[in-house]
Write an enzyme that holds these catalytic residues in place. Sequence first.
Site, PDB file in Angstrom:
ATOM      1  N   ASP A  67      -3.086  -3.822  39.310  1.00  0.00           N
ATOM      2  CA  ASP A  67      -1.891  -4.651  39.423  1.00  0.00           C
ATOM      3  C   ASP A  67      -0.828  -4.011  40.316  1.00  0.00           C
ATOM      4  O   ASP A  67      -0.935  -2.844  40.703  1.00  0.00           O
ATOM      5  CB  ASP A  67      -1.315  -4.934  38.028  1.00  0.00           C
ATOM      6  CG  ASP A  67      -1.229  -3.692  37.149  1.00  0.00           C
ATOM      7  OD1 ASP A  67      -1.329  -2.569  37.679  1.00  0.00           O
ATOM      8  OD2 ASP A  67      -1.051  -3.834  35.931  1.00  0.00           O
ATOM      9  N   ASP A 136       2.133  -4.565  23.660  1.00  0.00           N
ATOM     10  CA  ASP A 136       1.907  -5.961  23.258  1.00  0.00           C
ATOM     11  C   ASP A 136       0.458  -6.380  23.467  1.00  0.00           C
ATOM     12  O   ASP A 136       0.115  -7.553  23.358  1.00  0.00           O
ATOM     13  CB  ASP A 136       2.862  -6.900  24.024  1.00  0.00           C
ATOM     14  CG  ASP A 136       2.642  -6.861  25.539  1.00  0.00           C
ATOM     15  OD1 ASP A 136       1.763  -6.104  26.001  1.00  0.00           O
ATOM     16  OD2 ASP A 136       3.348  -7.593  26.265  1.00  0.00           O
ATOM     17  N   HIS A 138      -1.295  -5.967  26.348  1.00  0.00           N
ATOM     18  CA  HIS A 138      -1.673  -6.363  27.706  1.00  0.00           C
ATOM     19  C   HIS A 138      -2.604  -5.350  28.350  1.00  0.00           C
ATOM     20  O   HIS A 138      -2.567  -4.161  28.051  1.00  0.00           O
ATOM     21  CB  HIS A 138      -0.451  -6.689  28.576  1.00  0.00           C
ATOM     22  CG  HIS A 138       0.372  -5.542  29.043  1.00  0.00           C
ATOM     23  ND1 HIS A 138       1.707  -5.408  28.736  1.00  0.00           N
ATOM     24  CD2 HIS A 138       0.072  -4.486  29.827  1.00  0.00           C
ATOM     25  CE1 HIS A 138       2.185  -4.324  29.317  1.00  0.00           C
ATOM     26  NE2 HIS A 138       1.208  -3.739  29.975  1.00  0.00           N
ATOM     27  N   GLU A 143      -0.518 -10.552  30.191  1.00  0.00           N
ATOM     28  CA  GLU A 143       0.352 -10.581  29.019  1.00  0.00           C
ATOM     29  C   GLU A 143      -0.206 -11.521  27.949  1.00  0.00           C
ATOM     30  O   GLU A 143      -1.035 -12.389  28.256  1.00  0.00           O
ATOM     31  CB  GLU A 143       1.744 -11.058  29.437  1.00  0.00           C
ATOM     32  CG  GLU A 143       2.467 -10.134  30.423  1.00  0.00           C
ATOM     33  CD  GLU A 143       3.071  -8.907  29.764  1.00  0.00           C
ATOM     34  OE1 GLU A 143       2.567  -8.444  28.716  1.00  0.00           O
ATOM     35  OE2 GLU A 143       4.063  -8.384  30.297  1.00  0.00           O
TER      36      GLU A 143
HETATM   37  C1  GLP Z   1       1.850  -1.032  32.566  1.00  0.00           C
HETATM   38  C2  GLP Z   1       0.557  -1.223  33.343  1.00  0.00           C
HETATM   39  C3  GLP Z   1      -0.650  -1.228  32.440  1.00  0.00           C
HETATM   40  C4  GLP Z   1      -0.576  -0.059  31.458  1.00  0.00           C
HETATM   41  C5  GLP Z   1       0.655  -0.200  30.605  1.00  0.00           C
HETATM   42  C6  GLP Z   1       0.797   0.884  29.535  1.00  0.00           C
HETATM   43  O1  GLP Z   1       2.372  -2.218  32.084  1.00  0.00           O
HETATM   44  N1  GLP Z   1       0.567  -2.437  34.118  1.00  0.00           N
HETATM   45  O2  GLP Z   1      -1.822  -1.165  33.223  1.00  0.00           O
HETATM   46  O3  GLP Z   1      -1.723  -0.023  30.660  1.00  0.00           O
HETATM   47  O4  GLP Z   1       1.782  -0.125  31.486  1.00  0.00           O
HETATM   48  O5  GLP Z   1       1.399   1.990  30.074  1.00  0.00           O
HETATM   49  P1  GLP Z   1       1.522   3.408  29.376  1.00  0.00           P
HETATM   50  O6  GLP Z   1       0.218   4.075  29.606  1.00  0.00           O
HETATM   51  O7  GLP Z   1       2.628   4.083  30.123  1.00  0.00           O
HETATM   52  O8  GLP Z   1       1.819   3.165  27.956  1.00  0.00           O
END
Ligand code: GLP
Length: 241
Positions: A67, A136, A138, A143
């Site tokens: 993304d 959440d 995702h 989402e």
């Molecule tokens: C972002 C990314 C996701 C990732 C998520 C969790 O939203 N788009 O790909 O999994 O953050 O991030 P973290 O690993 O910092 O909790």
Amino acid sequence: MRIIRAKDYSDMSRKAANILSAQVIMQPDAVLGCATGGTPVGIYRQLIEWYQRGDLDFSEVTTVNLDEYRGISRESEQSYWHFMHSNFFDHVNIAPERIHLPEGSNLNAQEVCRAYTEMIRSVGGIDLQLLGIGTDGHIGFNEPNTVFEMDTHCVDLTESTVEANKRFFARKEDVPRQAYTMGIRDIMQARRVLMVASGADKAKIVRQAFFGPVTPAVPASILQIHPDFTLIVDQEAAAEI
Ligand code: GLP
């Protein structure tokens, strides 16, 4: 679904890096699906270390990122382009032309998403997709929703995602409200999927996603039916399973 329990963040990172490096050793021209967020940073650090020791060669590897924020340029320090380069790509011998992220600076969502879907097809799909998980549920930026969105698409970020990601920005108001993300079909078609989850704030969602019903309200739950899905959790993230 395979669950591997790790002691802590560094154990989780090493175990995941071992799986990724085995993939690259067994298949030097592998297509790796890369993820951003805080969780995979330790994995990238470990892979860089093994590369510097001469144990890994990324010269034939292709990368496809999940993304990118919409309306943010590659040069911006908050872009996932920048994140991936500073945390991983700049430190290993990945060929620049084999690095792929959605074009965040292009506001024409249809064009960006169509090109990305086409690109994933043209590289032959993803061999090993690395994933984190949002609080959440995702994955990428898919989402919670009433349906599983299939292909790369443009999403409105939820308030909880904006809240969780504001730590990477000077102010919450600077967090983009939209992003381009690979869809659920793109992720599910990866031949192998590896998710890492670390920390107490992921414990509840890990239980919901992998011990609850498969539902687009918890996008990660679909991975329960992937034929080759591995979840590596540290002790804190595994507290409720
Ligand atoms: C972002 C990314 C996701 C990732 C998520 C969790 O939203 N788009 O790909 O999994 O953050 O991030 P973290 O690993 O910092 O909790």
